[in-house]
Each structure stands twice: as structure tokens, then as C-alpha cells.
Design a protein around this motif. Structure first.
Motif, PDB file in Angstrom:
ATOM      1  N   UNK A  30      -2.452  -0.710  -8.499  1.00  0.00           N
ATOM      2  CA  UNK A  30      -1.617   0.416  -8.948  1.00  0.00           C
ATOM      3  C   UNK A  30      -0.677   0.780  -7.826  1.00  0.00           C
ATOM      4  N   UNK A  31       0.481   1.329  -8.202  1.00  0.00           N
ATOM      5  CA  UNK A  31       1.486   1.710  -7.213  1.00  0.00           C
ATOM      6  C   UNK A  31       1.080   3.005  -6.554  1.00  0.00           C
ATOM      7  N   UNK A  32       1.451   3.159  -5.283  1.00  0.00           N
ATOM      8  CA  UNK A  32       1.138   4.374  -4.552  1.00  0.00           C
ATOM      9  C   UNK A  32       2.419   5.141  -4.314  1.00  0.00           C
TER      10      UNK A  32
ATOM     11  N   UNK B 249       1.553  -0.284  -0.408  1.00  0.00           N
ATOM     12  CA  UNK B 249       0.164   0.004  -0.793  1.00  0.00           C
ATOM     13  C   UNK B 249      -0.236   1.375  -0.274  1.00  0.00           C
ATOM     14  N   UNK B 250       0.206   1.699   0.916  1.00  0.00           N
ATOM     15  CA  UNK B 250       0.005   3.022   1.504  1.00  0.00           C
ATOM     16  C   UNK B 250       1.358   3.659   1.767  1.00  0.00           C
ATOM     17  N   UNK B 251       1.428   4.967   1.582  1.00  0.00           N
ATOM     18  CA  UNK B 251       2.627   5.675   1.981  1.00  0.00           C
ATOM     19  C   UNK B 251       2.582   5.892   3.490  1.00  0.00           C
ATOM     20  N   UNK B 252       3.693   5.684   4.203  1.00  0.00           N
ATOM     21  CA  UNK B 252       3.700   5.946   5.647  1.00  0.00           C
ATOM     22  C   UNK B 252       3.426   7.418   5.912  1.00  0.00           C
TER      23      UNK B 252
ATOM     24  N   UNK C 118      -8.027   4.921   1.088  1.00  0.00           N
ATOM     25  CA  UNK C 118      -6.844   4.936   0.235  1.00  0.00           C
ATOM     26  C   UNK C 118      -6.418   3.524  -0.165  1.00  0.00           C
ATOM     27  N   UNK C 119      -6.411   2.605   0.785  1.00  0.00           N
ATOM     28  CA  UNK C 119      -6.002   1.236   0.464  1.00  0.00           C
ATOM     29  C   UNK C 119      -7.064   0.519  -0.361  1.00  0.00           C
ATOM     30  N   UNK C 120      -8.324   0.896  -0.185  1.00  0.00           N
ATOM     31  CA  UNK C 120      -9.388   0.280  -0.968  1.00  0.00           C
ATOM     32  C   UNK C 120      -9.272   0.570  -2.453  1.00  0.00           C
ATOM     33  N   UNK C 121      -8.690   1.723  -2.795  1.00  0.00           N
ATOM     34  CA  UNK C 121      -8.482   2.042  -4.213  1.00  0.00           C
ATOM     35  C   UNK C 121      -7.428   1.127  -4.830  1.00  0.00           C
ATOM     36  N   UNK C 122      -6.440   0.749  -4.027  1.00  0.00           N
ATOM     37  CA  UNK C 122      -5.395  -0.136  -4.529  1.00  0.00           C
ATOM     38  C   UNK C 122      -5.785  -1.608  -4.440  1.00  0.00           C
TER      39      UNK C 122
END
Length: 211
Positions: free
Chosen positions: A209-211, A143-146, A158-162
Motif C-alpha cells: 500500500x502507498x504511504x 515506502x516511508x515518508x521522510x 511502519x515499513x513492516x506494514x508496507x
């Protein structure tokens, strides 16, 4: 409190004395803690205004008590404005700090640490580690990129968008994390329970959606 006698008040105040007084005040540690570029601009503005003020004063009232009163009033205004600005800068800087200090722990390890802290009544540590478990879990799921240095607010945004279904709760969690971990505020059992429930809900939701 007794006021100074008129004999104790300087009769003449020159531009050099005013400049020295302003520079001495602005050289204090509180002001030096601000961003250097902003401090330099503020100091130069004060000095320029003092020069202009005393040129005007000497044209119709050379020195005297009036000149002292104007100088004191101007310095008081400058001190108040600068202190307010420094306070806002310090507060915003304190909150713009990363979520992780250690990049090696997994979400499961953070959850275990959070549960252990909560069981002992250390709810500040429990809230901190549960939020880190939440963010690390979203990194592990993609969900988030490291990304090193990500702040709590950035993680929530950022995670709220996904995961729009928990976007509001994520913003709340980020605010609590910052207030507790960086602001030194106490945490409660209710906040920890809410953070844990959010962690579980976020883990169960599928990203849109994919991140």
C-alpha cells in the motif's frame, strides 16, 4: 568489619533528621538524572511516609535503636526501588533515539560507507550505515515518508506494514541497530551480511500500500 558500639548510635532520631537524611540521599546525581516530575513525586512520597512513620514510633517507642533500624531499612528499600526505576528509564531513553544524524546522505552513499567499513573489519559502523541505507532507501521509494527524528523501532514498524514479507527481519534489524549504535554492543560479519541481504530484499519488494 567491626560494628559500631552502642555509644556511637544516636539515641534519639527525630522527624527532622529523617527528612534531612532522605532529602540528602535523593539529591544525589543518580536520582537527579531521572525525569524531574517522577523524582519530585517519589521524594514527596518518601518524606510523607517518614513523617507518618515517626509519628507512629514516637507514640510507643520514642527513638532508640529500633527507630534507627526502621529508618535504615526504609531508606534501603527506597534506594533499591529508585535505582531500578532509573535504570529502566535510562535504558529505554537510550534506545528511543533517531536513526539519522545527517539528513543529506542518500541510500547509495550509506551503502558505500557500509561496504567500506565492512571491508576494513569495522562491523559496528558497517551495520549502522547499512541499516540507515535500508531506511533511507525506503524513504526514497515512498515506502516511508521522510520524517526527522524517526527511531529504528518506528521505521521497522511502519515499513513492516508496507512490506509484510520482511516485517520480522526489519524488527530484528532495528534491534541490532539500537544495540550496536546506541548500546555500544559489538557487531559481527554475519550480522552485517544479514543486514545487507535484508536491504536487498526490501529494495526488491513492492509495497502493498502507498504511504
Amino acid at each position: 568489619m567491626s560494628w559500631p558500639r552502642s555509644a556511637d548510635v544516636p539515641v534519639v532520631i527525630g522527624r527532622d533528621d529523617a527528612r534531612a537524611a532522605a532529602e540528602a540521599e535523593l539529591a544525589k546525581a543518580d536520582y537527579l538524572a531521572a525525569q524531574p516530575s517522577w523524582l519530585e513525586r517519589a521524594a514527596q512520597w518518601v518524606i510523607d511516609r517518614l513523617d507518618a512513620l515517626f509519628r507512629a514510633l514516637t507514640s510507643f517507642v520514642p527513638g532508640g535503636g529500633f527507630g534507627l533500624a526502621v529508618l535504615v531499612a526504609l531508606l534501603v528499600v527506597v534506594i533499591v526501588v529508585v535505582r531500578l526505576r532509573i535504570g529502566k528509564t535510562a535504558r529505554s531513553g537510550a534506545l528511543a533515539r533517531p536513526v539519522f544524524a545527517d539528513r543529506t546522505r542518500t541510500a547509495a552513499e550509506y551503502r558505500a560507507a557500509a561496504e567500506s567499513a565492512a571491508a576494513s573489519g569495522a562491523f559496528a559502523a558497517a551495520v549502522r550505515d547499512r541499516f540507515r541505507a535500508l531506511v533511507r532507501g525506503m524513504e526514497e521509494r515512498g515506502v516511508l515518508d521522510p520524517r526527522p527524528g524517526r527511531t529504528a523501532d518506528e521505521a521497522a514498524t511502519e515499513s513492516g506494514r508496507a512490506l509484510p514479507g520482511v516485517a520480522d527481519e526489519l524488527r530484528w534489524a532495528a534491534q541490532v541497530f539500537d544495540a550496536v549504535h546506541y548500546g555500544g554492543e559489538p557487531a559481527t560479519a554475519a550480522e552485517y551480511d544479514r543486514m545487507s541481504a535484508l536491504d536487498d530484499r526490501a529494495a526488491a519488494q513492492r509495497p502493498e500500500f502507498a504511504r
